[in-house]
Each structure stands twice: as structure tokens, then as C-alpha cells.
Design a protein around this motif. Sequence first.
Motif, short mmCIF file in Angstrom:
data_model
loop_
_atom_site.label_atom_id
_atom_site.label_comp_id
_atom_site.label_asym_id
_atom_site.label_seq_id
_atom_site.Cartn_x
_atom_site.Cartn_y
_atom_site.Cartn_z
N PRO A 39 0.82 -1.22 0.00
CA PRO A 39 0.00 0.00 0.00
C PRO A 39 0.85 1.27 0.00
CG PRO A 39 -0.87 -1.61 1.56
CD PRO A 39 0.46 -2.12 1.12
N GLY A 40 1.89 1.30 0.85
CA GLY A 40 2.76 2.47 0.88
C GLY A 40 3.57 2.63 -0.39
N ALA A 41 3.92 1.50 -1.03
CA ALA A 41 4.66 1.56 -2.29
C ALA A 41 3.80 2.20 -3.38
CB ALA A 41 5.09 0.16 -2.71
N VAL A 42 2.51 1.88 -3.41
CA VAL A 42 1.61 2.49 -4.39
C VAL A 42 1.48 3.98 -4.11
CG1 VAL A 42 -0.78 2.57 -5.22
CG2 VAL A 42 0.33 0.37 -4.82
N ALA A 43 1.37 4.35 -2.82
CA ALA A 43 1.27 5.77 -2.46
C ALA A 43 2.54 6.52 -2.86
CB ALA A 43 1.02 5.91 -0.96
#
Length: 277
Positions: free
Chosen positions: A231-235
Motif C-alpha cells: 500500500p505504501g509503495a503504491v502511495a
Amino acid sequence: MRDLRVGFTYLLRGQRWVARHGKQYGFGLVPGLITLVLYVAALVALALWGADLVGWATPFADDWSSPWQGLFRGFLTVVLFALGLLLAVLTFTAVTLLIGDPFYESLSEKVDRDVSPDGTAPESGLSLARDLWISARDSVRILVRALVWAVLLFALGFIPVAGQTVVPVIGFFVTGFFLTEELTAVALQRRGVELRERLTLLRARKTLVWGFGTPLGLAFLVPFVAVFLMPGAVAGATLLARDLLGEEIREDGDEDGDEDAAGRTRYDDQSPETATP
């Protein structure tokens, strides 16, 4: 070197963003968990039956004397599992993004609205089915490119010394590049940027891309870490995509720099128009 630092900072900022938005983080974990179960099952099967597969594929070694037959097939079994692990790392992101397309599209849009000076986010205007088709098609194209690199690096791995030192390092940078392409595709595809254009953008800023994707690729080698970082990688990739396109990034109260009057984070070595973390 500066772009390497900036790329890594985007990765950290993405993780901080989801940490502040717990609901988005929770939803973003679901696709990664599904993919993880599938990949673990495949790797366990490869570990259990890889030796049988190698034996079936090398009938010419049936009559070899001991210990050469065992050493040869044992080496190929290890190489086969290593190649499977490399492919798992290269394709994990693509498969997870495909499974979780609606989750990550929503997350990426929210990041865009949060950091955009006018609070808006680009929309593709396409149906979900069309978005899924484009994502799947582009993922297959990237997978083919990744497989070509995997085979090439596998062959180069037999070169004495360089194959055990230089080649693995190159492999991590290649993995980082393809991971970044897959992740930024969520935001760039929503802006109508086609695969060829995306690759051109990424190649023009390789050090930025490596700063973001290479540490992520290394982290993905640790079991279960990929699920929690996705999730943080997508953000973070959404922020990186804005940088690649020259779009402004606003983050109120960012501790890494001072804001100008418009609310943009300014750094000593950057102009306000190109301010990045």
C-alpha cells in the motif's frame, strides 16, 4: 546521487502516508495477502518437486557416475528455485496490482487529492473492465521484458567471479526498475500515459527510479514484507509519478523541508516549481 536520495524519500513518504490513513492501508493489504498465498504455494511446490522436474528434464545424466550426477542435478535444482524466486519478486507487484486494481486505484487517487495544490486527482474516464484489460495487457508486456532480463542474468551468472558479484547487483537494479514501472503505472495509466511513454519517462530518470525501486526490491526478498509495504509503495509511486510529469507536490508540515507561501515543500537545491521531497 541526489535523485537516488529523492527516490528513496518517495518510498518513505508513501509508507508515512498510509500510516496516517489506516483504512486505506487495511484495504491495500488484501490483494497482497491473496498473492502471497498463491506464490508461497507455488514456491513450496517447486521446493518439493523441483528435483523431480530437473531429473525429468536431464535424462542424459541418468547414466552419470556418482557424485557427478548428484552434484549436477543438485546445482540445477538450486538454480531453478533461485530463478523461481527471482520471477516471484519480479511478478509479485504485477499480479498484486492486477488482483487489487480497484483498491490501488482508489488509494492512488486519494494520494493525488491529498498532495495536489488544488485538491483534485486525474481520472481515466474508462470503465473498470477496460482499466483491468489495459493493466493486464501492459503487465504481460513488462513480464516479457523482465523474463528476457532474468534469462540473460541467469546466463551471465555462470561467468566466474563477475557472475557471483556484479551480476546480482545488476539484477537488483533491474528488479527495481520493473517494480517502479508497475507501481507508477497505477497513477500514470489514470493520466492516459501509455506503456511506451511510461518507459521513456522512467529511463530518463533512472537514478530516481533506482532510488525508489531497488530498496523496495531488496525488501521484497524478506518473507511477508512485500504484503505490508505494497500500500505504501503504491502511495509513494503516485508521488514519484507526479515528479516524473512535473506536477506539483504539496505536503503540509513535511519535516524534511520548508514550505513556501503556496504550501509546497522547498529544498535548498530546488526551485519551487520542481520541489520534491
